[in-house]
Each structure stands twice: as C-alpha cells, then as structure tokens.
Design a protein around this motif. Structure first.
Motif, PDB file in Angstrom:
ATOM      1  N   ILE A  68       0.846  -1.408  -0.045  1.00 45.28           N
ATOM      2  CA  ILE A  68       0.020   0.058  -0.084  1.00 45.28           C
ATOM      3  C   ILE A  68       0.927   1.326  -0.214  1.00 45.28           C
ATOM      4  CG2 ILE A  68      -1.706   1.550   1.327  1.00 45.28           C
ATOM      5  CD1 ILE A  68      -2.959  -1.133   2.123  1.00 45.28           C
ATOM      6  N   GLU A  69       0.605   2.052  -1.139  1.00 43.12           N
ATOM      7  CA  GLU A  69       1.266   3.480  -1.163  1.00 43.12           C
ATOM      8  C   GLU A  69       1.169   4.420  -0.283  1.00 43.12           C
ATOM      9  OE1 GLU A  69       2.394   6.773  -4.551  1.00 43.12           O
ATOM     10  OE2 GLU A  69       1.138   5.076  -4.949  1.00 43.12           O
ATOM     11  N   PRO A  70       1.994   4.945   0.716  1.00 42.30           N
ATOM     12  CA  PRO A  70       1.664   5.944   1.506  1.00 42.30           C
ATOM     13  C   PRO A  70       1.444   7.459   0.760  1.00 42.30           C
ATOM     14  CG  PRO A  70       3.914   5.626   1.911  1.00 42.30           C
ATOM     15  CD  PRO A  70       3.283   4.764   0.736  1.00 42.30           C
ATOM     16  N   VAL A  71       0.625   8.299   1.449  1.00 43.92           N
ATOM     17  CA  VAL A  71       0.483   9.470   0.908  1.00 43.92           C
ATOM     18  C   VAL A  71       1.788  10.444   0.816  1.00 43.92           C
ATOM     19  CG1 VAL A  71      -2.152   9.707   1.416  1.00 43.92           C
ATOM     20  CG2 VAL A  71      -0.312  10.513   2.926  1.00 43.92           C
ATOM     21  N   ALA A  72       1.733  11.149  -0.052  1.00 46.18           N
ATOM     22  CA  ALA A  72       3.210  12.125   0.078  1.00 46.18           C
ATOM     23  C   ALA A  72       3.192  13.104   1.118  1.00 46.18           C
ATOM     24  CB  ALA A  72       3.197  12.739  -1.355  1.00 46.18           C
ATOM     25  N   ASP A  73       1.902  13.618   1.649  1.00 42.89           N
ATOM     26  CA  ASP A  73       1.987  14.385   2.831  1.00 42.89           C
ATOM     27  C   ASP A  73       2.522  13.862   3.851  1.00 42.89           C
ATOM     28  OD1 ASP A  73       1.218  16.149   4.992  1.00 42.89           O
ATOM     29  OD2 ASP A  73      -0.572  16.464   4.253  1.00 42.89           O
ATOM     30  N   GLU A  74       3.631  14.311   4.522  1.00 45.36           N
ATOM     31  CA  GLU A  74       4.389  13.808   5.705  1.00 45.36           C
ATOM     32  C   GLU A  74       4.232  14.696   7.042  1.00 45.36           C
ATOM     33  OE1 GLU A  74       8.426  13.126   4.525  1.00 45.36           O
ATOM     34  OE2 GLU A  74       8.021  11.619   3.142  1.00 45.36           O
TER      35      GLU A  74
END
Length: 367
Positions: A68-74
């Motif tokens: 599952i790809e995490p969102v770019a927002d960190e």
C-alpha cells in the motif's frame, strides 16, 4: 438500519470464520499478481468476453501484489487530539507512536498504512495480510476474537478498532489499562470510504494526510469506474445479473447479501445488476432456494474460503441444488475473491472493483 446490517454481517462473518477453524491467519493466501499477471493491466486491454451473461466457468479475482502506497503528505501528527468515536465516547489521543489497528476486514490497518503511519503499527488482526505486514504479531489468535493479553504485551498507545471485532469487554479492559481506544464506524461500502479515512486521520492527528488520501482514493475509484464503463454493455438486458452468496459449508451457513450489505455497491460498481436487490432482498439474510431461483443470477460472487468450504463449484451445486436451476449454475459461473479483500472497502477499493471487473469481463486473464 445500516448499523443493524453491519451488526448482522459481523455476527455472520465471525461465526463462519470461527467455524472454519480460525488460526490467527487467513485460511488461505490471497491470489497474487503472480497467479494472475493481468492484475494491473488496464481493463480495456484484456481479452474481453463478447457476451458477459453467457460466460462460463470459475474465475478468481485478485489484487496487484504491490504494498500500500503512503500519501506524499508527511505532516507530523498534531497531538493531543480529542475525538468523539462512533459509539459517542470522547477519546483523547496523546501519543500515536505505537498504533494498533484491528477489525474483521483489515481495512483500518490498510488505511493507517496509506496515511503513511505504517512504521508505527505494532500488531495486526488476522485479516491484515497485505505486503509489509507479514512480520507484525497477530492479536486475534483465536479466529477473529481479540486477545487482551497479546494486545497488552505490545503496549500500544492507541488502538483503532470497530464493532466488527470483540468482545467489547476487551475494549473496556484496554481502556482501564490507560490505552486510548477509538471505535471507528463499521459501515463498509464504497460510498463510506471518505468518512472512514476522515475518522482515522482525525484520531491520529493527521487531518491533512487524510484529505490527501481521500483525493487519491476518489481519483483512483473514478478511474476504475471509467474503465469499467467502457466495457459495460450499453443495454441493461445484456449486463450480468449478479448475486453475492456468503457460504461456510462446515457450519451450514448460507447467506444472500442484498441491498445495503456492501456487496450491492460492489456489483453496481462493476456494471452488474444486483439481483438480490431486484427481488427485494434487504441486507444479509439466510439463503432460501426460492429466492435463489427467483433471482436467476448469471454470476455468483463468493469469498474464496467460502467456495473452498463446500468443495468448489461442484460441491456448491451439490449442496445447494437450487444453484443448478440458475444460469450461474448451468454455466458454473462463479467469481471468488479472498475473504480479506472482497468487501474490504478502503485504500484498496479501486483495486477490488477492478479485480472483480476483470474476472467478470475478462475471465481468462484471472486465475
């Protein structure tokens, strides 16, 4: 009414899974991209059947094997945060360093990973089996029942769960131990995914990540629906008549999932006709031979372990003679998908919808 349906679904699934001898891990592994290499291919590029209602044989829908790809927002979690959970409790979360997401479908954990907080997850339920979670300890070691001792050993700072898994006494035991327990809504449908993400992101203090994830998921689902629309027969009379059948042969559990069960939204999304809704079947109720014959499905959709529990398509027809009186039975037309995937609406919704669509419109490309 929808909450009542969720409770019924939970009791049905929990009983059926325990009757199959739950061991803390899925009874059988989900089909992977290695099993069906077209799992990531655009739908229109595949060898499509000319008459979807007349297609024959069993097909297994499977998801791409990627993590599952995490969102770019960190953006870092902004804590403490106080939320009102789905049971009306005010819960204050002060620490999200050790997260334990647990439900019957693995949807909460997949959402936490998609929010980019997978490295903070300390354990999993037995339905969480996507890449990257294999080494996490299981805290539902007896089927889908929470194990308080196993949870406390992991020392989570926040537990995200819902009413699909219990018992509720264990949730209270965790609260008494000083752990923040947030009960997320149990309503699982394609059209409730945004609300699910919002609840989880709010509880973990990452609302901006939640918004970014919702935008990505909505775009992915829109793309999936567009792909499916391109191959869906224009005439309603040419569209597949589909029925979701929940089976646990060892426990003699046979249910038809109808309107507001979640299965109806899946069938609608792939361009099929939900014949259970067509005959007025509401929610999840024990199957009757009369209802099955009246519905006359072209395609029966099932969970993989459920199909295996009756001995495959042959066993299904033998155990439920009414199946043979339907086009699906005559054509042996069954689509199955892993129990932990088929109704796990959340970060994988678009993939689930496309997987079912591939099995429906291009069955030769599936397992």
């Amino acid at each position: 009414m929808r909450r009542t349906l969720v409770v019924l679904l939970v009791s049905t699934l929990a009983f059926g899974l325990s009757a199959c001898g739950g061991t803390g891990a899925p009874a059988s592994p989900a089909a992977s991209q290695d099993d069906c290499p077209a799992a990531s291919a655009p739908l229109a590029s595949l060898d499509l059947v000319k008459n979807v209602r007349a297609a024959k044989g069993q097909s297994t829908a499977c998801l791409p094997s990627h993590a599952i790809e995490p969102v770019a927002d960190e953006t870092a979690p902004k804590l403490p945060v106080t939320v009102t959970d789905s049971e009306g409790r005010e819960v204050t979360v002060t620490d999200a360093d050790r997260i334990l997401p647990i439900d019957i479908s693995g949807t909460i954990s997949s959402t936490v990973f998609a929010l980019g907080l997978g490295d903070r997850v300390v354990g999993r339920d037995s339905s969480t089996d996507f890449p990257g979670t294999e080494e996490l300890p299981v805290v539902t070691k007896s089927g889908h029942t929470l194990n308080a001792e196993a949870i406390l050993e992991l020392a989570p700072t926040v537990v995200l769960t819902d009413t699909t898994i219990g018992p509720k006494e264990v949730r209270q035991q965790l609260r008494d131990a000083g752990i923040a327990v947030v009960v997320i809504s149990s309503d699982r449908r394609l059209d409730t995914t945004d609300e699910l993400v919002t609840e989880i992101a709010a509880a973990l203090g990452v609302p901006s990540r939640g918004k970014a994830l919702i935008e990505r998921l909505d775009a992915g689902l829109d793309d999936a629906i567009t792909q499916i629309a391109e191959v869906t027969p224009a005439a309603e009379s040419d569209r597949a008549r589909m029925l979701f059948l929940y089976v646990r042969g060892s426990a003699n559990v046979y249910y038809i999932f109808g309107e507001d069960s979640g299965a109806d939204s899946l069938i609608d999304a792939v361009g099929g006709i939900d014949v259970a809704g067509e005959i007025g079947w509401q929610g999840m109720k024990p199957m009757t031979a009369e209802a099955l014959v009246e519905a006359q499905p072209d395609v029966i959709v099932m969970m993989t372990d459920g199909l295996e529990s009756v001995g495959g398509v042959d066993g299904l027809i033998e155990r439920i003679p009414a199946v043979a009186q339907t086009p699906a039975g005559a054509h042996r037309r069954v689509i199955d998908m892993a129990d932990t995937e088929v109704l796990s609406f959340g970060p994988r919704s678009a993939d689930v919808v496309l997987a079912i669509a591939r099995a429906l419109y291009a069955p030769e490309t599936t397992k």
